[in-house]
Design an enzyme around this catalytic site. Sequence first.
Site, PDB file in Angstrom:
ATOM      1  N   GLY A  28       0.775  -1.249   0.000  1.00 16.22           N
ATOM      2  CA  GLY A  28       0.000   0.000   0.000  1.00 16.22           C
ATOM      3  C   GLY A  28       0.796   1.282   0.000  1.00 16.22           C
ATOM      4  O   GLY A  28       0.343   2.292  -0.517  1.00 16.22           O
ATOM      5  N   ASP A  57      -4.590   1.876  11.149  1.00 14.80           N
ATOM      6  CA  ASP A  57      -5.981   1.624  11.516  1.00 14.80           C
ATOM      7  C   ASP A  57      -6.014   1.200  12.993  1.00 14.80           C
ATOM      8  O   ASP A  57      -5.973   2.043  13.880  1.00 14.80           O
ATOM      9  CB  ASP A  57      -6.494   0.540  10.547  1.00 14.80           C
ATOM     10  CG  ASP A  57      -7.972   0.244  10.678  1.00 14.80           C
ATOM     11  OD1 ASP A  57      -8.699   1.051  11.237  1.00 14.80           O
ATOM     12  OD2 ASP A  57      -8.406  -0.825  10.213  1.00 14.80           O
TER      13      ASP A  57
END
Length: 179
Positions: free
Chosen positions: A48, A106
Site C-alpha cells: 500500500g 488503523d
Amino acid sequence: MKETVIKDKKFREMISSDVINARIREMAEMINRDYEGKDVLFLGILNGAFLFAAELFRQIKLRARISFVKLASYEGTNSSGSVKELIGWNEDISNMHVVVIEDIVDTGNTLELIYGQLKTRKVADIRIATLLFKPGAYNGTQAPDYVGFKIPNDFVVGYGLDYDGYGRNLPSVYTLVKE
Ligand code: 5GP
C-alpha cells in the site's frame, strides 16, 4: 462529487490529489528539518505505501536511503493463529535512524509488529510516517509521528490503497459509499 465503482462497491472522493500532494510536501519539510545532518533509512511497507513512499522520498533532501519490506503471514507451527513477519530485508540496519512509511494506520496492530521487529534489529531510533490515520480505530500505545490526514473509521481506497487488489492507481483517496 467524484465517484468511482470498484467491483461491486461505490466510492466517493474524500481527499483530492492536489490536497494530498501539498500535504506530502509539508510532511517532507518536517522530516527534512527534524533529521537535518543525519543519515536516514526510509522503510516503505508494501504494497500500500509504494506511491506515498515515492512521492515523499522525492522531496527528502537528507543523506537518505530507501528500502521496501513486506508483511508476510505464515501459520505458526506451535501456536494456533497465523504469525506475521517482515520480509525483504537485505541490509544491516543497526544504529540507523529509521522512518517507516505506511499507507494507513488503523488498529495499530501492524505498527506494533513493525516496532517490535525493528527494535530487535537495534536501530538508533524509529519514527512512523503514515499518509492516513484512523484515530477512532487505533488501540496502540505509540501514535504515528508524521500523519498526513486523520480520517473517520471508514474503508478507503486510492493513492496506493486497494479494494481487493484494485483502486491503487486512483490519484485521490476515496471513501466507501454506504448504501
Ligand atoms: P492496522 O494493523 O493498523 O489495523 O491496519 C493496517 C493495514 O490494514 C493497512 O496497512 C492496510 O493494509 C489495511 N487497512 C486498514 N484500513 C484500511 C482502509 O480503509 N482501506 C484499505 N484499503 N486498507 C486498509
